[in-house]
Scaffold this motif. Structure first.
Motif, short mmCIF file in Angstrom:
data_model
loop_
_atom_site.label_atom_id
_atom_site.label_comp_id
_atom_site.label_asym_id
_atom_site.label_seq_id
_atom_site.Cartn_x
_atom_site.Cartn_y
_atom_site.Cartn_z
N ASN A 2 0.85 -1.19 0.00
CA ASN A 2 0.00 0.00 0.00
C ASN A 2 0.89 1.24 0.00
O ASN A 2 2.12 1.13 0.02
CB ASN A 2 -1.01 -0.02 1.16
CG ASN A 2 -0.35 0.15 2.51
OD1 ASN A 2 0.51 1.01 2.69
ND2 ASN A 2 -0.75 -0.67 3.46
N VAL A 3 0.27 2.40 0.00
CA VAL A 3 1.04 3.63 -0.20
C VAL A 3 2.10 3.83 0.90
O VAL A 3 3.17 4.39 0.65
CB VAL A 3 0.08 4.84 -0.34
CG1 VAL A 3 -0.59 5.18 0.99
CG2 VAL A 3 0.78 6.03 -0.93
N LYS A 7 7.50 4.26 1.41
CA LYS A 7 8.53 4.89 2.26
C LYS A 7 9.29 3.84 3.06
O LYS A 7 10.50 3.94 3.26
CB LYS A 7 7.90 5.92 3.19
CG LYS A 7 8.04 7.32 2.66
CD LYS A 7 7.93 8.40 3.72
CE LYS A 7 8.22 9.74 3.06
NZ LYS A 7 7.78 10.87 3.83
N HIS A 120 -5.35 2.65 -7.08
CA HIS A 120 -5.01 3.11 -5.73
C HIS A 120 -4.29 4.45 -5.74
O HIS A 120 -4.06 5.05 -4.69
CB HIS A 120 -4.11 2.08 -5.04
CG HIS A 120 -4.74 0.72 -4.98
ND1 HIS A 120 -4.18 -0.40 -5.55
CD2 HIS A 120 -5.90 0.32 -4.42
CE1 HIS A 120 -4.97 -1.44 -5.35
NE2 HIS A 120 -6.02 -1.04 -4.68
N ALA A 121 -3.87 4.89 -6.92
CA ALA A 121 -3.12 6.15 -7.03
C ALA A 121 -3.13 6.58 -8.49
O ALA A 121 -3.42 5.78 -9.39
CB ALA A 121 -1.68 5.94 -6.57
N LYS A 123 -0.77 8.76 -11.54
CA LYS A 123 0.57 9.27 -11.87
C LYS A 123 0.40 10.40 -12.87
O LYS A 123 -0.47 10.35 -13.75
CB LYS A 123 1.44 8.15 -12.48
CG LYS A 123 2.81 8.65 -12.93
CD LYS A 123 3.80 7.51 -13.18
CE LYS A 123 3.68 6.82 -14.51
NZ LYS A 123 3.86 7.68 -15.68
N VAL A 138 -3.61 15.16 -2.87
CA VAL A 138 -3.12 14.47 -1.67
C VAL A 138 -4.00 14.86 -0.47
O VAL A 138 -4.40 13.98 0.32
CB VAL A 138 -1.63 14.80 -1.43
CG1 VAL A 138 -1.14 14.23 -0.10
CG2 VAL A 138 -0.78 14.23 -2.58
N PRO A 143 -3.42 9.41 -3.52
CA PRO A 143 -1.97 9.33 -3.62
C PRO A 143 -1.50 9.65 -5.05
O PRO A 143 -2.12 9.22 -6.03
CB PRO A 143 -1.65 7.87 -3.27
CG PRO A 143 -2.88 7.36 -2.58
CD PRO A 143 -4.02 8.10 -3.19
N ALA A 186 3.89 14.06 -3.32
CA ALA A 186 3.97 12.81 -4.10
C ALA A 186 4.59 11.71 -3.23
O ALA A 186 5.48 11.98 -2.42
CB ALA A 186 4.83 13.03 -5.35
N PHE A 187 4.10 10.47 -3.40
CA PHE A 187 4.62 9.38 -2.56
C PHE A 187 5.78 8.64 -3.23
O PHE A 187 6.46 7.85 -2.60
CB PHE A 187 3.51 8.38 -2.19
CG PHE A 187 2.99 7.57 -3.35
CD1 PHE A 187 1.96 8.06 -4.15
CD2 PHE A 187 3.54 6.34 -3.66
CE1 PHE A 187 1.49 7.32 -5.23
CE2 PHE A 187 3.07 5.59 -4.74
CZ PHE A 187 2.04 6.10 -5.52
N SER A 188 6.02 8.92 -4.51
CA SER A 188 7.07 8.23 -5.26
C SER A 188 7.25 8.96 -6.60
O SER A 188 6.32 9.67 -7.04
CB SER A 188 6.63 6.78 -5.49
OG SER A 188 7.55 6.10 -6.30
#
Ligand code: KIV
Length: 275
Positions: A2-3, A7, A120-121, A123, A138, A143, A186-188
């Protein structure tokens, strides 16, 4: 996956594997593998629809592909035949060309349409001018994965599909873009076609993971296009692609065997027929 795991992976050093996938049958296969993330890329315009670039991708096209992939992940996760952990894939859907460069209402509507397919997100490509929208998404619970370097939606602005960040000023611009994406939430971030040293520098300067394609070995993860990974695309083979099987050859042999058996009468046999 998951998100929050992104990390954690960055911290632990465990690399993230991502592959593009666009249809239900392929996504069912991918969902039963060890791959972490499925990307419904707008490369679908090229790989699935035969366009010369990703620009013809529309929100309707991305919705159909994303929904098929999300249904596959759902089906595989629900199936008692499979290891539930293995099949819980994180699905990211690409916002297509210009769909997030309008007013806030239209941008949010585009993201909402993709999230409602079961992704789930989302881009999106580029940093400059996208920061406020990313922050808004966000804060709204969506995400966002960034994408810098060679951003195919800007192919005409970039003057072709070429490596980015070779000049010092371009490298500095990409590092600043990566930082501003992280700062916006941003998560990635996908790093596409940048020199390995720059990808390493960007990766070391962020607390969120980078996922590389043509960006060398020092990113926090890698992404490949389905058709490239499986050797289905015999016409286009940039140096960063590694094909893990000769898919086009395998399929060709199978189709020729079938054609031969039909023509000789060897297929179907009595066992393959009803009494
Ligand atoms: O659309 C796509 O396939 C992508 C990957 C190349 C990262 O964005």
């Amino acid at each position: 996956m998951n998100v929050l795991d992104f990390k954690k992976r960055k911290k632990s050093g465990q690399k993230i594997s991502m592959v593009t996938v666009y249809d239900y049958t392929s996504a069912c296969i991918a969902a039963r593998t060890d791959i972490d993330v499925l990307l419904v890329g707008d490369s679908a315009a090229m790989t699935m629809h035969g366009f010369a670039s990703t620009l013809p991708a529309t929100i309707e096209m991305m919705e159909l592909h994303s929904a098929s992939v999300a249904r596959a992940v759902q089906a595989q996760s629900a199936s008692s035949l499979n290891d539930a952990q293995k099949t819980k894939k994180f699905v990211v859907a690409d916002l297509p060309f210009l769909s997030y460069r309008k007013d806030l209402r239209a941008n949010v509507e585009a993201a909402e349409r993709l999230m409602r397919t079961g992704a789930h997100a989302v881009k999106l490509e580029g940093a400059v001018g996208n920061e406020d929208f990313i922050r808004h998404l966000v804060e709204s619970g969506v995400p966002v994965m960034g994408h810098i370097g060679l951003t195919p939606q800007s192919v005409h602005q970039l003057g072709g599909f070429r490596v980015q960040g070779r000049e010092v000023s371009d490298a500095e611009r990409l590092l600043a873009a990566a930082r501003s994406l992280e700062e916006a939430g941003a998560f990635s971030i996908v790093l596409e076609c940048v020199p390995s040293a720059l990808a390493r520098q960007i990766t070391q300067n962020l607390s969120i993971p980078t996922i590389g394609i043509g960006a060398g070995p020092d990113t926090d993860g890698q992404v490949l296009v389905w058709q490239d990974l499986l050797g289905l695309n015999t016409e286009f083979r940039p140096r960063f692609v590694r094909s893990y099987c000769a898919g086009a050859e395998i399929f060709t042999q199978a189709l020729n065997s079938y054609a031969r058996d039909v023509s000789s009468g060897a297929f179907p046999s009595l066992k393959e027929s009803y009494e």
